[in-house]
Design an enzyme around this catalytic site. Structure first.
Site, PDB file in Angstrom:
ATOM      1  N   TRP A   1       0.863  -1.196   0.000  1.00  0.00           N
ATOM      2  CA  TRP A   1       0.000   0.000   0.000  1.00  0.00           C
ATOM      3  C   TRP A   1       0.890   1.233   0.000  1.00  0.00           C
ATOM      4  CZ3 TRP A   1      -5.103   1.977   0.740  1.00  0.00           C
ATOM      5  CH2 TRP A   1      -6.115   1.034   0.542  1.00  0.00           C
TER       6      TRP A   1
ATOM      7  N   PHE B   1      -1.038  -3.495   7.895  1.00  0.00           N
ATOM      8  CA  PHE B   1      -1.630  -4.385   8.898  1.00  0.00           C
ATOM      9  C   PHE B   1      -0.908  -5.735   8.933  1.00  0.00           C
ATOM     10  CE2 PHE B   1      -4.761  -7.391  10.561  1.00  0.00           C
ATOM     11  CZ  PHE B   1      -5.196  -6.725  11.688  1.00  0.00           C
TER      12      PHE B   1
ATOM     13  N   CYS C   1       3.296   2.709   5.164  1.00  0.00           N
ATOM     14  CA  CYS C   1       2.802   4.091   5.156  1.00  0.00           C
ATOM     15  C   CYS C   1       1.275   4.041   5.197  1.00  0.00           C
ATOM     16  CB  CYS C   1       3.295   4.830   3.914  1.00  0.00           C
ATOM     17  SG  CYS C   1       2.603   6.484   3.814  1.00  0.00           S
TER      18      CYS C   1
ATOM     19  N   THR D   1     -12.221   7.839   7.069  1.00  0.00           N
ATOM     20  CA  THR D   1     -12.851   6.976   8.078  1.00  0.00           C
ATOM     21  C   THR D   1     -11.839   6.619   9.162  1.00  0.00           C
ATOM     22  OG1 THR D   1     -12.209   4.884   7.078  1.00  0.00           O
ATOM     23  CG2 THR D   1     -14.200   5.943   6.203  1.00  0.00           C
TER      24      THR D   1
ATOM     25  N   HIS E   1     -10.582   3.804   9.702  1.00  0.00           N
ATOM     26  CA  HIS E   1      -9.738   2.673   9.309  1.00  0.00           C
ATOM     27  C   HIS E   1      -8.268   2.957   9.620  1.00  0.00           C
ATOM     28  CE1 HIS E   1     -10.332  -1.113   7.146  1.00  0.00           C
ATOM     29  NE2 HIS E   1      -9.072  -0.995   6.800  1.00  0.00           N
TER      30      HIS E   1
HETATM   31  C1  DLZ Z   1      -7.280  -1.054   3.866  1.00  0.00           C
HETATM   32  C2  DLZ Z   1      -6.136  -0.124   3.953  1.00  0.00           C
HETATM   33  C3  DLZ Z   1      -6.318   1.278   3.946  1.00  0.00           C
HETATM   34  C4  DLZ Z   1      -7.676   1.884   3.860  1.00  0.00           C
HETATM   35  N1  DLZ Z   1      -5.296   2.112   3.985  1.00  0.00           N
HETATM   36  C5  DLZ Z   1      -4.035   1.612   4.087  1.00  0.00           C
HETATM   37  C6  DLZ Z   1      -2.927   2.489   4.160  1.00  0.00           C
HETATM   38  O1  DLZ Z   1      -3.030   3.716   4.090  1.00  0.00           O
HETATM   39  N2  DLZ Z   1      -1.699   1.927   4.274  1.00  0.00           N
HETATM   40  C7  DLZ Z   1      -1.498   0.575   4.358  1.00  0.00           C
HETATM   41  O2  DLZ Z   1      -0.347   0.147   4.490  1.00  0.00           O
HETATM   42  N3  DLZ Z   1      -2.545  -0.279   4.264  1.00  0.00           N
HETATM   43  C8  DLZ Z   1      -3.796   0.207   4.122  1.00  0.00           C
HETATM   44  N4  DLZ Z   1      -4.851  -0.649   4.043  1.00  0.00           N
HETATM   45  C9  DLZ Z   1      -4.593  -2.108   3.949  1.00  0.00           C
HETATM   46  C10 DLZ Z   1      -4.405  -2.799   5.319  1.00  0.00           C
HETATM   47  O3  DLZ Z   1      -3.132  -2.546   5.858  1.00  0.00           O
HETATM   48  C11 DLZ Z   1      -4.544  -4.336   5.146  1.00  0.00           C
HETATM   49  O4  DLZ Z   1      -3.708  -4.765   4.094  1.00  0.00           O
HETATM   50  C12 DLZ Z   1      -5.978  -4.756   4.834  1.00  0.00           C
HETATM   51  O5  DLZ Z   1      -6.856  -4.266   5.811  1.00  0.00           O
HETATM   52  C13 DLZ Z   1      -6.082  -6.311   4.772  1.00  0.00           C
HETATM   53  O6  DLZ Z   1      -5.764  -6.899   6.030  1.00  0.00           O
END
Ligand code: DLZ
Length: 166
Positions: free
Chosen positions: A31, A66, A89, A95, A97
């Protein structure tokens, strides 16, 4: 804690131990890769600059920040690394999240650091905007990947210093 006032990308290389004898894992989230990629590159180049051997540095990718906790947990358990560096990052969104992911990965990695004996370095940015992230991934506020590499070497030195006192 204003990082712009404490830019560890500028440091005295003479105070840092050689990375020659150590093994590293760098795990980065896919991400926001436009930010995690330069963080990873800064980290890798810094380890190499401090004499790490390329074949002693393993790179792993995970989908998002995550997943960093799981990956780091597996790597500390199953491989013989001297330090594991987690790069991600999480950009603040509309939201909550953002909060859940940021809290989960910070707590997850903190827990790893208190339950096993390999330093896991936290290089997860939590900017309010993409630009803030870019500024800290080789931009005007340095490169937090460089800082993560230096922190890894400092923690290895710290661990050595404890072992030498035994
Ligand atoms: C879902 C999500 C969101 C909305 N934003 C980010 C982010 O800004 N940076 C990041 O590293 N990961 C994001 N994710 C994905 C979550 O880390 C994770 O991969 C998903 O929730 C699946 O477990």
């Amino acid at each position: 804690m204003a990082t712009e006032l404490k830019n560890l990308s500028r440091y005295n290389p003479d105070e840092i131990i050689s990375a020659k004898n150590y093994r590293f894992a760098i795990v980065y989230a896919q991400w926001n890769m436009e930010i995690t990629q330069p963080l990873y590159e800064g980290c890798l180049h810094t380890l190499l600059k401090h004499e790490a051997i390329e074949s002693n540095i393993d790179l792993y990718q995970v989908p998002g920040s995550f997943e960093l906790t799981f990956a780091c947990s597996e790597l500390t358990k199953t491989k013989n690394y001297d330090a594991v560096i987690a790069i991600g990052c999480i950009i603040e969104g509309e939201t909550r999240h953002f909060e859940f992911i940021a809290d989960a990965v910070a707590n997850g990695i903190a827990q790893l650091n208190s339950t096993q004996s390999i330093p896991v370095i936290f290089a997860v940015l939590t900017p309010s905007s993409q630009q803030q992230g870019i500024d800290r991934a080789g931009g005007k506020h340095g490169n937090k990947g460089v800082e993560a590499a230096i922190t890894a070497l400092k923690m290895i030195a710290f661990k050595n210093s404890i072992q030498n006192k035994k």
